[in-house]
Scaffold this motif. Structure first.
Motif, short mmCIF file in Angstrom:
data_model
loop_
_atom_site.label_atom_id
_atom_site.label_comp_id
_atom_site.label_asym_id
_atom_site.label_seq_id
_atom_site.Cartn_x
_atom_site.Cartn_y
_atom_site.Cartn_z
N LEU A 153 14.42 7.64 44.45
CA LEU A 153 13.67 6.57 44.01
C LEU A 153 12.57 6.20 45.05
CD1 LEU A 153 16.33 4.47 41.97
CD2 LEU A 153 14.71 6.04 41.03
N CYS A 200 8.14 4.54 32.11
CA CYS A 200 9.54 4.95 32.16
C CYS A 200 9.55 6.00 31.16
CB CYS A 200 10.32 3.79 31.56
SG CYS A 200 9.73 2.81 30.10
N SER A 209 10.92 1.21 41.69
CA SER A 209 11.52 2.22 40.74
C SER A 209 12.94 1.90 40.62
CB SER A 209 11.37 3.58 41.56
OG SER A 209 12.02 3.66 42.66
N LEU A 261 7.23 12.41 36.05
CA LEU A 261 8.09 11.54 35.68
C LEU A 261 9.26 11.78 34.71
CD1 LEU A 261 8.87 8.52 36.75
CD2 LEU A 261 7.74 7.68 34.53
N VAL A 310 9.22 3.49 36.76
CA VAL A 310 8.61 3.06 38.16
C VAL A 310 7.79 1.86 37.80
CG1 VAL A 310 8.72 5.32 39.34
CG2 VAL A 310 6.76 4.84 37.66
N VAL A 346 8.61 5.92 45.00
CA VAL A 346 7.46 4.68 45.28
C VAL A 346 6.61 5.16 46.14
CG1 VAL A 346 7.72 2.59 46.57
CG2 VAL A 346 9.26 3.05 44.57
#
Length: 250
Positions: free
Chosen positions: A29, A118, A41, A149, A133, A33
């Protein structure tokens, strides 16, 4: 950048085991970022037993308490971000100037509204969680960023399923499948450790046998016998308390 990001995350997650899953997830995560140039995130898992989304990991980290409004969020919430956890099979972008901006994500911050991208964690077409995020303020998302993602969410979904299977196998190896008590193997391992040199004492072991249990099975059937054993196991477990170990040898 996007393909390299997915490849790096895949290499990070492939060796993850249950004990280090949360730690590695936080590291991934943080990587999201940095490389996506966002502010935060998060990774959430679905708990269908209580119909809610559970926070599993986040970046930047912050202390979690039972009263944290984001720790457990019911699916029934009106916040659109959490509806993705239960319903969506495709990534969703929630913008501050949209029809239904997210309030829960930013309600404990003073940074104003947020743009949130998301992606659902999907395993066998069932949503098992959500990867998101956050960028405070407005942000335009490139198609390759959304695609990355989605692919990383796919990796997290398969990691989640693999760890759940590993934990289930480990549980079955040490527990009686009828009562949920420890089995003979696990009890012996516990006693070996508890009775090792240097361990504090004393240690008390109580063995109980059920007389005439065969009569229950013969007259009422095996289903009734199983129900009796489970009920007796629950009585023992509750009477022994959390500091004691209860096992079934049969």
């Amino acid at each position: 950048m996007a393909p390299d990001l997915v490849t790096a995350v895949a290499a990070d997650l492939v060796r993850v085991t249950a004990p280090d899953a949360r730690h590695v997830s936080v590291r991934v995560l943080a990587q999201l970022v940095r490389q996506l140039d966002v502010d935060a995130s998060f990774l959430r898992h679905n708990d269908y037993a209580i119909q809610a989304s559970r926070l599993f990991a986040q970046w930047p980290p912050r202390p979690l308490t039972d009263s944290d409004p984001l720790a457990i969020v019911p699916f029934a919430t009106s916040d659109p971000v959490f509806a993705v956890c239960q319903q969506s099979s495709e990534p969703v972008v929630v913008r501050p100037d949209g029809d239904c901006p997210s309030h829960a994500i930013v309600e404990d911050r003073s940074l104003g509204t947020a743009t949130i991208a998301c992606a659902p964690l999907l395993y066998d077409e069932v949503p098992t969680g959500m990867l998101g995020v956050v960028r405070f303020g407005r942000r335009k998302w490139k198609p390759d960023e959304i695609r990355s993602l989605k692919e990383i969410a796919y990796l997290f979904a398969h990691l989640q399923a693999r760890i759940a299977a590993e934990e289930r196998i480990h549980y079955l190896a040490e527990h009686d499948d009828l009562t949920g008590l420890l089995n003979r193997r696990a009890l012996i391992a516990h006693l070996d450790e508890r009775l090792a040199e240097g361990q504090p004492g004393p240690v008390a072991v109580l063995f109980l046998d059920l007389d005439r249990f065969k009569v229950v099975n013969e007259h009422l059937g095996q289903a009734a016998g199983d129900l009796f054993i489970r009920g007796f196991a629950d009585l023992l477990r509750n009477a022994a308390g959390a500091s004691s170990v209860t096992a079934r040898l049969g």
